[in-house]
Design a protein around this motif. Sequence first.
Motif, PDB file in Angstrom:
ATOM      1  N   THR A 158      -6.079   1.568   8.506  1.00 52.46           N
ATOM      2  CA  THR A 158      -5.591   0.701   9.575  1.00 52.46           C
ATOM      3  C   THR A 158      -6.311  -0.639   9.573  1.00 52.46           C
ATOM      4  OG1 THR A 158      -4.961   2.578  10.953  1.00 52.46           O
ATOM      5  CG2 THR A 158      -5.354   0.484  12.073  1.00 52.46           C
ATOM      6  N   SER A 180     -11.194   2.628   7.579  1.00 53.23           N
ATOM      7  CA  SER A 180      -9.832   3.088   7.860  1.00 53.23           C
ATOM      8  C   SER A 180      -8.793   2.249   7.132  1.00 53.23           C
ATOM      9  CB  SER A 180      -9.558   3.041   9.368  1.00 53.23           C
ATOM     10  OG  SER A 180      -9.508   1.702   9.821  1.00 53.23           O
ATOM     11  N   CYS A 211       1.129  -5.204  13.736  1.00 54.71           N
ATOM     12  CA  CYS A 211       0.938  -3.857  14.270  1.00 54.71           C
ATOM     13  C   CYS A 211       1.880  -3.595  15.430  1.00 54.71           C
ATOM     14  CB  CYS A 211      -0.507  -3.629  14.703  1.00 54.71           C
ATOM     15  SG  CYS A 211      -1.053  -4.616  16.115  1.00 54.71           S
ATOM     16  N   LEU A 252      -1.551   3.578  16.536  1.00 58.13           N
ATOM     17  CA  LEU A 252      -1.453   2.211  16.019  1.00 58.13           C
ATOM     18  C   LEU A 252      -0.735   2.216  14.680  1.00 58.13           C
ATOM     19  CD1 LEU A 252      -2.320  -0.674  16.752  1.00 58.13           C
ATOM     20  CD2 LEU A 252      -4.338  -0.320  15.338  1.00 58.13           C
ATOM     21  N   SER A 253       0.425   1.575  14.646  1.00 57.64           N
ATOM     22  CA  SER A 253       1.196   1.452  13.412  1.00 57.64           C
ATOM     23  C   SER A 253       0.886   0.118  12.749  1.00 57.64           C
ATOM     24  CB  SER A 253       2.698   1.533  13.699  1.00 57.64           C
ATOM     25  OG  SER A 253       3.054   2.781  14.244  1.00 57.64           O
ATOM     26  N   THR A 254       0.598   0.168  11.453  1.00 56.18           N
ATOM     27  CA  THR A 254       0.327  -1.039  10.678  1.00 56.18           C
ATOM     28  C   THR A 254       1.067  -0.955   9.351  1.00 56.18           C
ATOM     29  OG1 THR A 254      -1.660  -0.048   9.693  1.00 56.18           O
ATOM     30  CG2 THR A 254      -1.959  -1.357  11.700  1.00 56.18           C
ATOM     31  N   ASN A 276      -5.182  -2.698   6.644  1.00 53.19           N
ATOM     32  CA  ASN A 276      -3.845  -3.260   6.840  1.00 53.19           C
ATOM     33  C   ASN A 276      -3.876  -4.439   7.808  1.00 53.19           C
ATOM     34  OD1 ASN A 276      -2.833  -1.309   5.143  1.00 53.19           O
ATOM     35  ND2 ASN A 276      -1.840  -0.112   6.746  1.00 53.19           N
ATOM     36  N   THR A 323       4.054   1.788   5.850  1.00 51.59           N
ATOM     37  CA  THR A 323       3.528   2.012   7.195  1.00 51.59           C
ATOM     38  C   THR A 323       2.427   3.055   7.201  1.00 51.59           C
ATOM     39  OG1 THR A 323       5.585   1.397   8.318  1.00 51.59           O
ATOM     40  CG2 THR A 323       4.122   2.865   9.504  1.00 51.59           C
ATOM     41  N   ASN A 324       1.419   2.805   8.020  1.00 53.40           N
ATOM     42  CA  ASN A 324       0.383   3.798   8.321  1.00 53.40           C
ATOM     43  C   ASN A 324       0.274   3.887   9.831  1.00 53.40           C
ATOM     44  OD1 ASN A 324      -1.989   5.539   7.453  1.00 53.40           O
ATOM     45  ND2 ASN A 324      -3.028   4.085   8.786  1.00 53.40           N
ATOM     46  N   THR A 325       0.116   5.098  10.346  1.00 56.69           N
ATOM     47  CA  THR A 325      -0.028   5.299  11.785  1.00 56.69           C
ATOM     48  C   THR A 325      -1.294   6.078  12.052  1.00 56.69           C
ATOM     49  OG1 THR A 325       2.377   5.351  12.059  1.00 56.69           O
ATOM     50  CG2 THR A 325       1.049   6.212  13.878  1.00 56.69           C
ATOM     51  N   ALA A 326      -2.111   5.593  12.979  1.00 53.99           N
ATOM     52  CA  ALA A 326      -3.404   6.225  13.236  1.00 53.99           C
ATOM     53  C   ALA A 326      -3.679   6.292  14.732  1.00 53.99           C
ATOM     54  CB  ALA A 326      -4.522   5.451  12.548  1.00 53.99           C
TER      55      ALA A 326
END
Length: 211
Positions: free
Chosen positions: A54, A52, A64, A20-22, A57, A29-32
């Motif tokens: 995520t 998190s 997302c 999941l990109s947010t 965000n 950007t953060n990706t989890a």
Amino acid sequence: MQHTVIDSAILYFGTPVALLSTVDRHGATNTAPMSSVFWSGSTAVLGMGGRSQTARNLLATGECVINLPSADLVSAVDTLALTTGRSPVPAGKESVGYRHVRDKLAAAGLHGRPGDTVRAERIDECPVNLEARVVHARPLADQEPGDDATYLFEASVARVHVHEDIRAAGTTNRIDPDRWRPLVMAFQQFYGLSGRLRPSRLAGIDEEWYR
């Protein structure tokens, strides 16, 4: 066979894995990796803890991309386990081994590009990218908003990108389920799909009926 009553701490009987990109308010950007996700029509329902980055965000920007990796990306996905975009790492996560990683895509050897309708990044290597915006968010019943809450996010999917090699031959808008091999999480273990058993009786209904 007789059933036995158990008290399982988790109920992950088998769900698809997503990256999941947010983005935060500043566009970072953060990706989890996550696997508490399901779809109803064109709405995705996402569940995650308030600790998190995520969740933070999604609450801040609502943008997302739900990137769906295939089973052959398991090593890249697992590289992102026990990482967080939050700094400092929340105490509860630090106690079980989480560490802060700023550029998660680079750490996993993956490559991103901005979405068409959102600022969050699509991941090139994932065969499916779903661009979405949060339309409703809330903590679970009887929980107060904050780090200790578990949130449910309803995200409306605005655009779907797929690798050409999973599209059904001769169609414009359909996925070939024999060619799409998602990565699945069940009780903290990764699995792929086995071969098709048989068509469902629902296969007699044209997909477009659901639109």
